[in-house]
Design an enzyme around this catalytic site. Structure first.
Site, PDB file in Angstrom:
ATOM      1  N   LYS A   2       0.848  -1.189   0.000  1.00 18.07           N
ATOM      2  CA  LYS A   2       0.000   0.000   0.000  1.00 18.07           C
ATOM      3  C   LYS A   2       0.890   1.248   0.000  1.00 18.07           C
ATOM      4  CE  LYS A   2      -3.588   2.683   0.706  1.00 18.07           C
ATOM      5  NZ  LYS A   2      -4.576   2.940  -0.355  1.00 18.07           N
TER       6      LYS A   2
ATOM      7  N   CYS B 191      -2.935   7.980  -8.527  1.00 22.08           N
ATOM      8  CA  CYS B 191      -4.150   8.108  -7.724  1.00 22.08           C
ATOM      9  C   CYS B 191      -4.961   9.326  -8.172  1.00 22.08           C
ATOM     10  CB  CYS B 191      -3.782   8.230  -6.251  1.00 22.08           C
ATOM     11  SG  CYS B 191      -5.222   8.215  -5.198  1.00 22.08           S
TER      12      CYS B 191
ATOM     13  N   LYS C 104       3.951   3.678 -11.852  1.00 23.80           N
ATOM     14  CA  LYS C 104       2.549   3.292 -11.989  1.00 23.80           C
ATOM     15  C   LYS C 104       1.789   4.426 -12.651  1.00 23.80           C
ATOM     16  CE  LYS C 104      -1.371   1.271  -9.590  1.00 23.80           C
ATOM     17  NZ  LYS C 104      -1.814   0.606  -8.366  1.00 23.80           N
TER      18      LYS C 104
ATOM     19  N   CYS D 226     -21.710  -8.439 -38.123  1.00 23.51           N
ATOM     20  CA  CYS D 226     -21.284  -7.493 -37.081  1.00 23.51           C
ATOM     21  C   CYS D 226     -21.040  -8.162 -35.745  1.00 23.51           C
ATOM     22  CB  CYS D 226     -22.310  -6.383 -36.921  1.00 23.51           C
ATOM     23  SG  CYS D 226     -23.837  -6.941 -36.120  1.00 23.51           S
TER      24      CYS D 226
HETATM   25  C1  LIG Z   1      -9.535   0.886  -2.087  1.00 19.73           C
HETATM   26  C2  LIG Z   1      -8.416   1.057  -3.051  1.00 19.73           C
HETATM   27  C3  LIG Z   1      -7.247   1.650  -2.633  1.00 19.73           C
HETATM   28  C4  LIG Z   1      -6.201   1.802  -3.525  1.00 19.73           C
HETATM   29  N1  LIG Z   1      -5.055   2.347  -3.086  1.00 19.73           N
HETATM   30  C5  LIG Z   1      -3.996   2.486  -3.929  1.00 19.73           C
HETATM   31  C6  LIG Z   1      -2.761   2.964  -3.481  1.00 19.73           C
HETATM   32  O1  LIG Z   1      -2.586   3.293  -2.307  1.00 19.73           O
HETATM   33  N2  LIG Z   1      -1.755   3.052  -4.354  1.00 19.73           N
HETATM   34  C7  LIG Z   1      -1.882   2.673  -5.655  1.00 19.73           C
HETATM   35  O2  LIG Z   1      -0.918   2.754  -6.401  1.00 19.73           O
HETATM   36  N3  LIG Z   1      -3.056   2.190  -6.114  1.00 19.73           N
HETATM   37  C8  LIG Z   1      -4.097   2.077  -5.276  1.00 19.73           C
HETATM   38  N4  LIG Z   1      -5.279   1.540  -5.743  1.00 19.73           N
HETATM   39  C9  LIG Z   1      -5.374   1.122  -7.143  1.00 19.73           C
HETATM   40  C10 LIG Z   1      -5.076  -0.352  -7.314  1.00 19.73           C
HETATM   41  O3  LIG Z   1      -3.758  -0.657  -6.923  1.00 19.73           O
HETATM   42  C11 LIG Z   1      -5.275  -0.816  -8.763  1.00 19.73           C
HETATM   43  O4  LIG Z   1      -4.372  -0.101  -9.577  1.00 19.73           O
HETATM   44  C12 LIG Z   1      -6.680  -0.593  -9.282  1.00 19.73           C
HETATM   45  O5  LIG Z   1      -7.617  -0.854  -8.261  1.00 19.73           O
HETATM   46  C13 LIG Z   1      -7.018  -1.450 -10.498  1.00 19.73           C
HETATM   47  O6  LIG Z   1      -6.958  -2.831 -10.229  1.00 19.73           O
HETATM   48  P1  LIG Z   1      -8.239  -3.736  -9.888  1.00 19.73           P
HETATM   49  O7  LIG Z   1      -9.208  -3.568 -10.982  1.00 19.73           O
HETATM   50  O8  LIG Z   1      -7.700  -5.139  -9.747  1.00 19.73           O
HETATM   51  O9  LIG Z   1      -8.782  -3.246  -8.590  1.00 19.73           O
HETATM   52  C14 LIG Z   1      -6.334   1.385  -4.864  1.00 19.73           C
HETATM   53  C15 LIG Z   1      -7.521   0.793  -5.261  1.00 19.73           C
HETATM   54  C16 LIG Z   1      -8.561   0.620  -4.374  1.00 19.73           C
HETATM   55  C17 LIG Z   1      -9.817  -0.044  -4.814  1.00 19.73           C
END
Ligand SMILES: Cc1cc2nc3c(=O)[nH]c(=O)nc-3n(C[C@H](O)[C@H](O)[C@H](O)COP(=O)(O)O)c2cc1C
Ligand SMILES: Cc1cc2nc3c(=O)[nH]c(=O)nc-3n(C[C@H](O)[C@H](O)[C@H](O)COP(=O)(O)OP(=O)(O)OC[C@H]3O[C@@H](n4cnc5c(N)ncnc54)[C@H](O)[C@@H]3O)c2cc1C
Ligand code: SF4
Ligand code: SF4
Lengths: 437, 430
Positions: free
Chosen positions: B45, B134, B172, B386
């Protein structure tokens, strides 16, 4: 390989009561599963199959992984998918029941995954490196098969002693053919044996030859899975007439060979348990025009499963509740049964004797116990005819373990599979210097 | 047994399944449980100056009885003290030396980046991930997607990180841009060893129509959040593939976005991801989902004869082309398998109202099947191929798109305008 069953069997007249899923049906049903955590279905299964996980794998198309999850917990998962009373086990526990929507059809999904693995000939487990130890298994039913497979995964040599010519125990000789036919159980036994290193001696009755002492000398540990004994008799006059049969013996004949039912018009099945209900449905399925269940208690108090009795009624079963046969009558062959009415305490009511016509009678009031076989061995306790064991299947005598019907008094295939596996793991610990050593 | 060993930008793991930086990778206790369950790696995280979160913070998009086909959140980066996180990262890496532990970071100034990177590297972590993605909360403070949306800033901060780090650096990327490629190239110019994408998509997940407040509701207000889960997979696949097919890019990619099962993961890999990250599916169903991902991937590799991951990574990239290079003379028509058809006539209404009016109810037709006279008829001469009917048909394999030999040699639009290549007459145009 176990000796397989003949093709010439009365039971082949039956079709499956619960049909197999098509791939489409399986995926639709699998997607309904909520994937519960610490799932009640998994808890309800005596072998604790990770049900949500195997169902999810069906949904994603990972059928091989799905089967692996099932067999990892229960090597008899293919037959259990067909024969388990899921309505009272996993399906009965599904949270969807609480939600008020139809519960997930876990048995059918399990059948879907395991049948594919059988068709594809997929094998998941290999024998462990040889341990140099050998285990004798008495009886070749579900308990011993599950135990032997687990023991082989740990590398212990196994010998199964089976008095019949076929393996699978009651799973082969007793299951209602609209759930599973004998050839499927025999196939499963072969599939289990294919792990290798399990010697099978059929036609051998332990106790007679070899004796228990010989068995103890020949092996480092013994697992006893002899199941239950022959049908219990009513002990009433006329029970030896032609046409009066013990239900389990009769079912074994219709499953492994032929029974003659031509001309039979009125059959009585005496008892209120699941063997009785199976007997009723089997006779109806084979075309006997009138089949009547004769049970000494009330309908609501019958020990047989609700869902089986409602199916039997739908198929045309009749019933005489609070009735007991006191005699069978006829000239060489049964023609009538003399019945007496029973009160709410299951006591005969004087002056209520009467006869009903019957040209076939199945007596399904229970099976005798075989625990006595071990009674002579010091350290082993027999309680109510059953071999007393602890949670590991240990009997109290060094190296002797038991499980399945002979220890639990008669439950289901899945209990035998769970107990056989648990005992095998305990035997493994014992043979490697752990528990009970 | 196929080899799942993974190397993404020099970060290695026993398998390609990593937890994405998000709540499932919030603490050492969690990440270690995830590794025990089978996950090959985890991106912690995001660490930075610990923040304070709101409640509620999540929203779900529910569709026709299926819960959370899309998911959104308005939470920020870690709310736990940095030293606690670093200690747990160190302990986790000690216990799981072979697993990938990647530290996600987000701070502001060069000095802050220098300090936090030093501390992250000291934990023994295998790599860093710079959170330039983010889309809420942090970007207003000049971080997160505020960085990811500005190639120059992205390049600058990436170059700091690469300068300060002795371990591989992943950037990222945010999907909240019109074209991902310049942003991937900026990371590359900054010296990144690889990229991960996508982060979440700017969104409002729903509106409480009785309270007149969007969701998730924080008292009487809400804010835009980051969208993720199964519904974002197509967007993520496109962005991954867009970078993978850019010749001057060439960096390893860690694919993220809506991965729920092994099939999704295989798709990301075929389009160029050498590892995949999962957040939402784990949030909704737990670490245990990895069991099927691992088995499914292995079985896929076995049945396709792939011995190692590099055999499949990027295998579908060459087939991602420009519209102008598609063969205009390639013709298909819908074929209904009367034996499979259940007679719902969803294809009829879809074709009549949503496509080219060439599937017809056919009560007096000759089709023989369980649905009898309800099996529809396709007018081959009018069908434009299609695909709409095949998409709505509820029966797998019932409608097939059959190839038609129309006698025309392959010809693309580019060949047509460039060299006058002959193209077949249009169908379904009245
Ligand atoms: C509740 C939540 C918290 C997240 N926190 C972060 C974060 O702290 N840092 C980050 O790089 N991405 C964060 N993300 C994004 C995820 O790492 C990921 O890139 C995104 O959810 C897409 O993947 P998924 O479809 O498998 O959820 C967060 C996503 C969610 C749902
Ligand atoms: C009619 C009937 C229907 C049933 N239907 C179902 C059902 O639908 N679903 C379900 O789950 N369960 C059902 N059961 C119960 C289930 O079959 C048993 O619980 C299960 O088979 C028990 O397994 P086991 O291995 O303990 O014993 P068994 O299956 O009884 O196997 C014991 C084996 O030991 C052999 N043996 C006995 N003594 C010796 C000896 N001295 N030496 C060598 N071999 C010996 C026997 O020949 C037999 O093969 C049914 C039972 C009956 C009677
Ligand atoms: S998931 Fe747990 S923490 Fe979240 S709102 Fe529900 S109970 Fe609270
Ligand atoms: S959608 Fe599929 S199943 Fe339904 S009518 Fe059309 S072809 Fe048949």
């Amino acid at each position: 390989m176990s000796k397989s069953v003949t093709d010439d069997r009365t039971e082949t007249a039956f079709q499956d009561f619960k049909h197999a899923y098509s791939p489409e049906q399986a995926v639709v049903e699998a997607n309904r599963c909520l994937f519960c955590s610490d799932a009640p279905c998994m808890q309800a299964c005596p072998t604790h199959i990770d049900v949500p996980q195997f169902i999810r794998k069906i949904a994603t198309g990972n059928l091989r992984g799905s089967a692996r999850t099932i067999f990892e917990a229960n090597i008899l998962g293919m037959s259990c998918a067909r024969v388990c009373p899921v309505e009272t086990l996993c399906v009965g526990a599904c949270v969807c029941n609480t939600l008020g929507v139809p519960p997930i059809q876990i048995g059918k999904l399990q059948r879907h995954a395991t049948d594919r693995a059988f068709e594809a000939g997929t094998r998941f487990f290999e024998a462990g490196p040889p341990s140099g130890k050998s285990v004798g298994l008495v009886g070749g039913g579900p308990a011993s098969l599950a135990a032997a497979h687990e023991l082989r995964r740990h590398g212990h040599a196994c010998t199964i002693y089976e008095k019949r010519s076929v393996l699978g125990g009651l799973n082969t000789t007793g299951i209602a053919p609209y759930k599973m036919r004998a050839d499927r159980s025999a196939l499963e036994a072969d599939w289990v044996l294919a792990i290798g290193g399990i010697e099978v001696r059929t036609g051998v009755e332990v106790g007679a030859a070899p004796t228990l002492a010989e068995l103890e000398r020949a092996h480092d540990a013994v697992f006893v899975g002899v199941g239950l004994g022959p049908d219990t008799a009513l002990r009433v006059p006329g029970e030896d007439l032609g046409g009066v049969h013990g239900a389990v013996a009769f079912i074994e004949r219709l499953k492994l060979g032929r029974v003659a039912l031509a001309g039979v018009r009125r059959a009585l099945v005496v008892g209120g348990g699941n063997t009785a209900l199976d007997g009723v449905r089997e006779l109806l399925g084979l075309g006997v025009p009138e089949v009547t269940l004769v049970y000494r208690g009330k309908e609501a108090k019958m020990p047989g499963y609700r869902h089986e009795w409602s199916a039997a009624k739908q198929e045309g079963a009749r019933a005489l509740f609070q009735h007991l046969p006191v005699a069978f009558e006829g000239a060489g062959k049964v023609e009538r049964a003399r019945l007496v009415r029973m009160d709410d305490q299951k006591k005969p009511i004087a002056g209520t004797e009467h006869t009903v016509e019957a040209d076939l009678v199945l007596v399904a009031i229970g099976q005798s116990t075989l625990g006595g076989l071990l009674g002579a061995l010091a350290g082993i306790r027999i309680a109510d005819g059953c071999v007393a064991i602890d949670a590991d299947g240990f009997t109290g005598r060094k190296g002797w373990y038991a499980g399945g019907d002979c220890a639990n008094g008669g439950k289901e295939v899945v209990n035998a599979a769970a107990e056989g596996k648990a005992a095998a793991l305990a035997i493994h610990r014992y043979l490697t210097g752990g528990a009970h050593a | 047994m196929p080899d799942l060993t993974t190397n993404c930008a020099g970060i290695t793991s026993p398998n390609p399944f990593w937890l994405a930086s998000a709540p499932p990778a919030n603490s050492g206790e969690q990440v270690q449980r995830a590794f025990d369950a089978g996950w090959g790696g985890a991106v912690w995280k995001t660490l930075g100056q610990p923040i304070q979160n709101v409640s509620s913070r999540f929203g779900g998009l529910h569709y026709q009885g299926t819960r959370a086909i899309g998911f959104n959140n308005i939470e920020l980066i870690t709310d736990r003290p940095l030293e606690v996180n670093f200690r747990e990262i160190y302990e986790t890496k000690k216990k799981f030396p072979k697993h990938a532990v990647v530290v996600s970071l987000m701070v502001e100034t060069r000095e802050e980046w220098k300090e936090i990177i030093q501390r992250a590297v000291d934990t023994g972590a295998d790599g860093l991930e710079l959170n330039f993605g983010c889309p809420h909360g942090m970007c207003e403070r000049g971080m997160g997607s505020a960085v990811g949306q500005e190639p120059k800033v992205n390049e600058r901060i990436t170059s700091w990180a690469v300068e300060f780090s002795t371990i591989p650096v992943l950037v990222k990327l945010t999907p909240n841009v019109s074209d991902i490629v310049p942003h991937g190239l900026a990371a590359k110019r900054g010296g990144a060893h690889g990229v991960s994408l996508i982060n979440t998509i700017k969104s409002i997940i729903a509106v409480d129509i009785d309270r007149f407040v969007p969701e998730p509701r924080v008292g009487n207000l809400s804010t835009n959040g980051g969208y993720c889960g199964p519904a974002v997979k197509p967007i993520a696949l496109h962005m991954v593939a867009a970078l993978a097919r850019t010749p001057e890019f060439g960096l390893p990619i860690s694919g993220i976005g809506g991965i729920s099962n092994w099939r999704d993961a295989v798709e990301f890999m075929l389009l160029g991801s050498s590892s995949v990250q999962v957040c939402t599916e784990v949030m909704l169903r737990g670490y245990r989902v990895v069991e099927d991902m691992l088995e499914g991937l292995e079985e896929y590799m076995r049945t396709h004869g792939f011995a190692k991951l590099s055999d499949l990574v990027g295998k579908a990239v060459p087939a991602y082309s420009e519209w102008g290079d598609l063969d205009l003379n390639y013709e298909t028509v819908a074929r209904i398998d009367a034996q499979k058809c259940i007679g719902c006539q969803l294809c009829v209404v879809a074709c009549q109202d949503g496509a080219h009016q060439c599937i017809h109810a056919d009560p007096h037709g000759t089709a023989v099947g369980p649905a009898g006279a309800r099996v529809p008829r396709v007018d081959d001469a009018e069908c434009v191929g299609c695909n709409l009917c095949q998409i709505v048909c509820p029966v797998p394999g019932c409608i097939q798109m059959a190839e038609v030999d129309n006698g025309f040699a392959a010809a693309t639009w580019n060949q047509h305008v460039g060299e006058g290549a002959k193209i077949r007459p249009k169908k379904g145009v009245h």
